[in-house]
Design a protein around this motif. Structure first.
Motif, short mmCIF file in Angstrom:
data_model
loop_
_atom_site.label_atom_id
_atom_site.label_comp_id
_atom_site.label_asym_id
_atom_site.label_seq_id
_atom_site.Cartn_x
_atom_site.Cartn_y
_atom_site.Cartn_z
N GLU A 122 0.81 -1.21 0.00
CA GLU A 122 0.00 0.00 0.00
C GLU A 122 0.85 1.28 0.00
OE1 GLU A 122 -2.66 -0.21 3.29
OE2 GLU A 122 -3.84 -1.85 2.44
N LYS A 123 2.16 1.13 -0.11
CA LYS A 123 3.04 2.29 -0.05
C LYS A 123 3.35 2.81 -1.46
CE LYS A 123 5.30 0.70 4.18
NZ LYS A 123 6.57 0.26 4.79
N ASP A 124 3.19 4.11 -1.63
CA ASP A 124 3.52 4.73 -2.92
C ASP A 124 4.96 5.23 -2.94
OD1 ASP A 124 0.93 4.37 -3.91
OD2 ASP A 124 0.24 6.19 -2.89
N GLU A 125 5.44 5.68 -1.79
CA GLU A 125 6.80 6.21 -1.72
C GLU A 125 7.52 5.63 -0.51
OE1 GLU A 125 6.70 10.43 -1.60
OE2 GLU A 125 5.57 10.65 -3.47
N ARG A 126 8.83 5.65 -0.59
CA ARG A 126 9.64 5.18 0.53
C ARG A 126 10.73 6.19 0.85
NH1 ARG A 126 11.03 -1.26 0.15
NH2 ARG A 126 9.10 -1.99 -0.81
N LEU A 127 11.03 6.29 2.14
CA LEU A 127 12.17 7.09 2.56
C LEU A 127 13.45 6.34 2.21
CD1 LEU A 127 10.95 8.04 6.15
CD2 LEU A 127 11.02 9.57 4.17
N THR A 128 14.56 7.07 2.12
CA THR A 128 15.84 6.39 1.97
C THR A 128 16.17 5.68 3.29
OG1 THR A 128 17.17 8.26 2.74
CG2 THR A 128 16.63 8.16 0.37
N TYR A 129 17.02 4.68 3.20
CA TYR A 129 17.43 3.93 4.39
C TYR A 129 18.09 4.88 5.40
CZ TYR A 129 19.47 -0.13 6.85
OH TYR A 129 19.82 -1.10 7.79
N GLU A 130 18.96 5.75 4.91
CA GLU A 130 19.65 6.68 5.81
C GLU A 130 18.67 7.63 6.49
OE1 GLU A 130 23.57 9.57 5.93
OE2 GLU A 130 22.76 8.96 4.00
N GLN A 131 17.68 8.12 5.75
CA GLN A 131 16.71 9.03 6.34
C GLN A 131 15.90 8.32 7.42
OE1 GLN A 131 16.33 12.48 5.66
NE2 GLN A 131 15.20 12.24 7.60
N GLN A 132 15.60 7.06 7.23
CA GLN A 132 14.87 6.30 8.24
C GLN A 132 15.66 6.24 9.55
OE1 GLN A 132 14.00 2.64 5.89
NE2 GLN A 132 11.92 2.98 6.59
N VAL A 133 16.97 5.99 9.44
CA VAL A 133 17.81 5.93 10.64
C VAL A 133 17.88 7.30 11.31
CG1 VAL A 133 20.13 5.47 11.53
CG2 VAL A 133 19.17 4.00 9.74
N ILE A 134 18.03 8.35 10.51
CA ILE A 134 18.04 9.72 11.04
C ILE A 134 16.74 10.00 11.79
CG2 ILE A 134 17.98 12.16 10.39
CD1 ILE A 134 19.91 11.42 8.09
N ASP A 135 15.63 9.58 11.20
CA ASP A 135 14.33 9.82 11.83
C ASP A 135 14.21 9.09 13.16
OD1 ASP A 135 13.67 11.37 9.68
OD2 ASP A 135 12.18 10.00 8.85
N ILE A 136 14.64 7.84 13.20
CA ILE A 136 14.58 7.08 14.45
C ILE A 136 15.39 7.77 15.54
CG2 ILE A 136 15.41 4.96 15.58
CD1 ILE A 136 14.44 3.39 13.19
N GLN A 137 16.58 8.23 15.19
CA GLN A 137 17.41 8.92 16.16
C GLN A 137 16.75 10.22 16.62
OE1 GLN A 137 21.11 8.98 13.84
NE2 GLN A 137 22.01 7.64 15.38
N LYS A 138 16.11 10.93 15.71
CA LYS A 138 15.40 12.16 16.08
C LYS A 138 14.32 11.87 17.11
CE LYS A 138 11.39 14.69 14.95
NZ LYS A 138 11.32 15.43 16.21
N TYR A 139 13.53 10.80 16.87
CA TYR A 139 12.43 10.48 17.77
C TYR A 139 12.94 9.96 19.12
CZ TYR A 139 9.60 10.78 13.51
OH TYR A 139 8.98 11.21 12.36
N LEU A 140 14.01 9.19 19.11
CA LEU A 140 14.51 8.61 20.36
C LEU A 140 15.21 9.64 21.24
CD1 LEU A 140 15.92 5.14 19.18
CD2 LEU A 140 13.83 5.58 20.47
N THR A 141 15.69 10.73 20.64
CA THR A 141 16.41 11.74 21.41
C THR A 141 15.58 13.01 21.62
OG1 THR A 141 17.43 12.62 19.40
CG2 THR A 141 18.67 10.94 20.63
N ASP A 142 14.34 13.00 21.15
CA ASP A 142 13.47 14.19 21.25
C ASP A 142 14.09 15.41 20.58
OD1 ASP A 142 11.45 12.89 22.77
OD2 ASP A 142 12.73 13.05 24.54
N ASP A 143 14.79 15.17 19.49
CA ASP A 143 15.39 16.26 18.72
C ASP A 143 14.28 17.07 18.04
OD1 ASP A 143 16.74 17.92 17.01
OD2 ASP A 143 17.99 16.36 16.12
N SER A 144 14.21 18.36 18.31
CA SER A 144 13.17 19.21 17.74
C SER A 144 13.72 20.12 16.65
CB SER A 144 12.50 20.05 18.83
OG SER A 144 13.46 20.82 19.52
N ASP A 145 14.66 19.61 15.88
CA ASP A 145 15.24 20.37 14.77
C ASP A 145 14.12 20.94 13.89
OD1 ASP A 145 16.50 21.35 12.55
OD2 ASP A 145 17.46 19.46 11.97
N PRO A 146 14.03 22.26 13.78
CA PRO A 146 12.93 22.87 13.01
C PRO A 146 12.95 22.51 11.53
CG PRO A 146 14.57 24.53 13.59
CD PRO A 146 14.92 23.29 14.35
#
Length: 332
Positions: A122-146
């Motif tokens: 059901e997915k039309d688009e996918r993030l890059t593998y690197e972006q997925q890792v960056i996103d996980i780190q953002k969520y786990l560290t509460d990074d609020s980078d604007p």
């Protein structure tokens, strides 16, 4: 002495079923905890009839609850199939229940054509593998980078501690991401035993960038480890392992991990023999003294901080005996 970890495939032995396999995995994790192993890891394997670990996060929660000190991890989550936000919340939940004991191992495997299609139809688009890792780190560290597209989004529950993040691979994207994003790195010696691995790890160490998850480069190597009380017993166990791997490598789906007796009756084609010869390059087979020597040689060769054994040998009792012998030999 170098720390030892276990990657347990939750094997369904011949004559058993998934219920028994998961019971045996629980018992093996408890034994590993008592023996002093550092980490206990379980994989994400889909459509693998002989493996009972398809949802590592659920199994991790059970294993962490069933043990006391040993770190419990996934090796690894097939990240390209999933939302980074969902993975972050899953592992924050694990970390909230078992603080300081959770490892998030990340892999790039698709699991095959059918599995890939079923998990992503059901997915039309996918993030890059690197972006997925960056996103996980953002969520786990509460990074609020604007600059982040979801900068106001918080992964819950919020925890005081972080799971460790390990990139799993044998080069390529995984190594680059581990280096750039400051994660630990596990090199799959069992998949690609070669001089290239030594160079990959050296490059990772040289170019590593610290992160909230790891201040310095940390390396583990993973190796198939077949241990018997004697050389002859180890070779008989290896026969069952070779039959199982030959089936997997030739696009078959074995319904169970074969017994020694079943393996001894099998005859192989030339193609299968070539596959087995390649598989054996990523395995250590022998009595515990030989296995210990070879593990130390590998650790020295790769300059590894930890070694992850993959005790794929037939029978729960034999796996328990193997990790007990190795723990004693290493003085854990």
């Amino acid at each position: 002495m170098i720390p030892l970890n276990i990657l347990d495939y939750a094997l369904i032995d011949e004559g058993t079923n998934a219920n028994e396999a998961l019971k045996h995995t629980t018992e093996l994790a408890q034994q590993a905890d008592n023996l002093g192993y550092k980490r206990y890891l379980v994989p994400e394997q889909h459509q693998a009839l002989s493996i009972a670990s398809s949802v590592p996060e659920m199994l991790m929660m059970h294993l962490a609850t069933s043990t006391t000190n040993i770190r419990i991890g996934a090796a690894g989550v097939m990240l390209p199939h999933y939302s980074p936000y969902k993975i972050a919340e899953t592992f924050r939940t694990l970390e909230a229940v078992h603080p300081g004991r959770i490892d998030l191992g990340i892999g790039n495997s698709s699991g095959g054509r059918l599995v890939n299609h079923a998990l992503n139809e059901e997915k039309d688009e996918r993030l890059t593998y690197e972006q997925q890792v960056i996103d996980i780190q953002k969520y786990l560290t509460d990074d609020s980078d604007p600059e982040h597209r979801f900068h106001q989004l918080v992964a819950t529950p919020v925890t005081d501690t972080l799971p460790e993040i390990w990139m799993l691979g044998s080069g390529g994207k995984s190594t680059k991401i581990a280096t750039e994003q400051g994660t630990a790195y596990t090199y799959a010696h069992f998949f690609k035993p070669s001089e290239v691995g030594k160079e990959i790890i050296s490059t990772y160490r040289k170019n590593f960038k610290p992160s909230p998850f790891h201040e310095k480069p940390t390396v583990s190597i993973a190796v198939f480890t077949i241990i018997g009380e004697t050389k002859e017993e180890a070779q008989s166990f290896a026969g069952a392992f070779e039959l199982w791997m030959a089936s997997l490598e030739t696009a078959k789906n074995p319904p169970y991990f074969p017994s020694v007796q079943t393996a001894q009756k099998r005859r192989y084609s030339s193609f299968e023999k070539q596959k087995i010869a390649q598989i054996r390059k990523g395995a250590i087979v022998g009595n515990v003294h030989h296995v210990k020597e070879e593990i130390l040689k590998l650790a020295e060769f790769y300059q590894a901080d930890e070694v992850t054994i993959v005790p794929n040998l037939p029978g729960a009792a034999n796996r328990k005996k193997a990790i007990q012998l190795l723990a004693k030999a290493f003085g854990l």
